[in-house]
Design a protein around this motif. Structure first.
Motif, PDB file in Angstrom:
ATOM      1  N   ALA A 178       0.699  -0.642  -0.029  1.00 19.23           N
ATOM      2  CA  ALA A 178      -0.080   0.235   0.288  1.00 19.23           C
ATOM      3  C   ALA A 178       1.254   1.591  -0.118  1.00 19.23           C
ATOM      4  CB  ALA A 178      -0.904   0.187   1.213  1.00 19.23           C
ATOM      5  N   PHE A 179       0.252   2.476  -0.363  1.00 21.24           N
ATOM      6  CA  PHE A 179       1.210   3.529  -0.574  1.00 21.24           C
ATOM      7  C   PHE A 179       1.452   4.024   1.139  1.00 21.24           C
ATOM      8  CE2 PHE A 179       1.323   8.116   0.106  1.00 21.24           C
ATOM      9  CZ  PHE A 179       2.386   8.758  -0.984  1.00 21.24           C
ATOM     10  N   PRO A 180       2.809   4.277   0.860  1.00 17.84           N
ATOM     11  CA  PRO A 180       3.996   4.221   0.163  1.00 17.84           C
ATOM     12  C   PRO A 180       4.672   3.310   0.205  1.00 17.84           C
ATOM     13  CG  PRO A 180       4.120   5.472   2.823  1.00 17.84           C
ATOM     14  CD  PRO A 180       2.835   5.034   2.510  1.00 17.84           C
ATOM     15  N   PHE A 181       4.369   2.500   0.260  1.00 15.34           N
ATOM     16  CA  PHE A 181       5.379   1.215   0.157  1.00 15.34           C
ATOM     17  C   PHE A 181       4.834   0.294  -1.000  1.00 15.34           C
ATOM     18  CE2 PHE A 181       4.075   1.841   4.753  1.00 15.34           C
ATOM     19  CZ  PHE A 181       5.201   2.323   4.858  1.00 15.34           C
ATOM     20  N   ASP A 182       4.456   1.046  -2.155  1.00 15.20           N
ATOM     21  CA  ASP A 182       3.863   0.971  -3.144  1.00 15.20           C
ATOM     22  C   ASP A 182       4.823   1.023  -4.483  1.00 15.20           C
ATOM     23  OD1 ASP A 182       3.219   3.463  -3.647  1.00 15.20           O
ATOM     24  OD2 ASP A 182       1.396   3.026  -4.227  1.00 15.20           O
ATOM     25  N   GLY A 183       6.041   1.913  -4.217  1.00 14.54           N
ATOM     26  CA  GLY A 183       6.960   1.989  -5.146  1.00 14.54           C
ATOM     27  C   GLY A 183       6.225   3.121  -5.860  1.00 14.54           C
ATOM     28  N   THR A 184       5.763   4.144  -5.585  1.00 12.09           N
ATOM     29  CA  THR A 184       5.507   5.022  -6.020  1.00 12.09           C
ATOM     30  C   THR A 184       6.280   6.299  -5.841  1.00 12.09           C
ATOM     31  OG1 THR A 184       3.583   6.400  -5.215  1.00 12.09           O
ATOM     32  CG2 THR A 184       3.017   5.178  -6.485  1.00 12.09           C
ATOM     33  N   HIS A 185       7.140   6.222  -5.424  1.00 12.20           N
ATOM     34  CA  HIS A 185       8.163   7.570  -5.778  1.00 12.20           C
ATOM     35  C   HIS A 185       9.706   6.956  -5.665  1.00 12.20           C
ATOM     36  CE1 HIS A 185       5.492  10.518  -3.593  1.00 12.20           C
ATOM     37  NE2 HIS A 185       4.672   9.681  -3.193  1.00 12.20           N
TER      38      HIS A 185
END
Length: 50
Positions: free
Chosen positions: A25-32
């Motif tokens: 889940a965000f912020p652990f989803d790799g989007t950043h």
């Protein structure tokens, strides 16, 4: 030099965070992964040496 401390057996909220990480889940989803600060951001000062 101080001896290492033993971590507590249970950290409040730790299980909830672990579930978020495991679910991706965000912020652990790799989007950043491509985040880079603006070039004009100053570096923070380093702490004084002991």
């Amino acid at each position: 030099m101080r001896p290492p401390t033993t971590p507590p057996e249970h950290v409040p909220g730790g299980e909830a965070v672990a579930r978020l990480v495991e679910a991706g889940a965000f912020p652990f989803d790799g989007t950043h992964r491509d985040f880079a600060p603006p070039a004009d951001w100053p570096l923070p000062p380093l702490p004084a040496r002991p």
